[in-house]
Structures are given as structure tokens and as C-alpha cells.
Design a protein around this motif. Structure first.
Motif, short mmCIF file in Angstrom:
data_model
loop_
_atom_site.label_atom_id
_atom_site.label_comp_id
_atom_site.label_asym_id
_atom_site.label_seq_id
_atom_site.Cartn_x
_atom_site.Cartn_y
_atom_site.Cartn_z
N ALA A 1 -23.67 15.70 -8.77
CA ALA A 1 -24.06 14.37 -9.22
C ALA A 1 -22.83 13.53 -9.58
N ILE A 2 -21.88 14.15 -10.24
CA ILE A 2 -20.67 13.43 -10.63
C ILE A 2 -19.86 13.02 -9.40
N ALA A 3 -19.72 13.93 -8.46
CA ALA A 3 -18.97 13.63 -7.23
C ALA A 3 -19.66 12.52 -6.43
N ALA A 4 -20.98 12.60 -6.31
CA ALA A 4 -21.73 11.59 -5.57
C ALA A 4 -21.65 10.23 -6.28
N SER A 5 -21.69 10.25 -7.60
CA SER A 5 -21.58 9.01 -8.38
C SER A 5 -20.22 8.37 -8.18
N ALA A 6 -19.17 9.18 -8.20
CA ALA A 6 -17.82 8.65 -7.98
C ALA A 6 -17.68 8.08 -6.58
N GLU A 7 -18.29 8.75 -5.61
CA GLU A 7 -18.24 8.27 -4.22
C GLU A 7 -18.93 6.91 -4.09
N ILE A 8 -20.09 6.78 -4.73
CA ILE A 8 -20.82 5.51 -4.68
C ILE A 8 -19.97 4.41 -5.32
N ARG A 9 -19.43 4.70 -6.48
CA ARG A 9 -18.63 3.70 -7.20
C ARG A 9 -17.43 3.27 -6.37
N GLN A 10 -16.71 4.22 -5.79
CA GLN A 10 -15.54 3.90 -4.99
C GLN A 10 -15.91 3.11 -3.74
N SER A 11 -17.03 3.46 -3.13
CA SER A 11 -17.43 2.74 -1.91
C SER A 11 -17.77 1.29 -2.23
N VAL A 12 -18.41 1.04 -3.37
CA VAL A 12 -18.75 -0.34 -3.75
C VAL A 12 -17.47 -1.11 -4.07
N LEU A 13 -16.54 -0.46 -4.76
CA LEU A 13 -15.28 -1.13 -5.07
C LEU A 13 -14.49 -1.46 -3.81
N GLY A 14 -14.70 -0.69 -2.75
CA GLY A 14 -14.00 -0.91 -1.50
C GLY A 14 -14.63 -1.97 -0.60
N ILE A 15 -15.80 -2.46 -0.98
CA ILE A 15 -16.50 -3.47 -0.18
C ILE A 15 -15.82 -4.83 -0.36
N ASP A 16 -15.63 -5.51 0.75
CA ASP A 16 -15.13 -6.88 0.71
C ASP A 16 -16.32 -7.78 0.37
#
Length: 89
Positions: free
Chosen positions: A48-63
Motif C-alpha cells: 500500500a505504501i509503495a503504491a501510494s508513493a507511485e501514485i503521488r509521484q506520477s501525479v507530480l510528474g504530470i504536466d
């Protein structure tokens, strides 16, 4: 006037801001569901923590100016949210 051109359009349209905010809200909802599922034992806490971090990073990477990218990522998050909701005990 400090270089600001009156009447010059902004790079973001008002509905683009709403779409990007919706993407961030969807990310928060998905993360909350992941953490909730980890507290019920449905998924492993580290997963859950890894998936949460992945989601957060992907949103931060969105233009945020790229509406197609925002909409596409929102669709993926909505699908993930539906999957996570189906896994609730």
C-alpha cells in the motif's frame, strides 16, 4: 505594468485547473483506499505504501498544462479507485 500584457490569455483555461484539481483529488482518494485496505489486511502495508508513493509521484510528474495527459491519468486513477473499492471488505 511590470511586463504583464492586459488581455493576453493565460496558459491554463479555467476548466483545465478544475481537471487538474480533480486529478489530485482522485489521487488522494486512491491513496486513502490503499491505506484503508492495508489496515483491514486486504493488502500488505508495504504494498500500500509503495503504491501510494507511485501514485503521488506520477501525479507530480504530470504536466498540468497538458489536458490530454491529465484526462488520461484521471481515467487510469478512476479505474484503480473502482478496483480498490471492489476489494473493500
Amino acid at each position: 505594468m511590470g511586463g504583464l500584457m492586459v488581455g493576453e490569455p493565460s496558459a491554463w483555461r479555467a476548466n483545465d485547473v478544475v481537471a487538474y484539481d480533480g486529478l489530485r483529488e482522485a489521487a488522494n482518494a486512491a491513496i486513502a483506499l490503499l491505506l484503508r485496505l492495508s489496515t483491514t489486511g486486504t493488502i500488505d502495508e508495504s504494498e500500500a505504501i509503495a503504491a501510494s508513493a507511485e501514485i503521488r509521484q506520477s501525479v507530480l510528474g504530470i504536466d498540468g498544462f497538458d489536458r490530454a495527459e491529465v484526462d488520461s491519468h484521471r481515467t487510469l486513477l478512476d479505474e484503480r479507485i473502482a478496483d480498490l473499492i471492489s476489494r473493500l471488505p
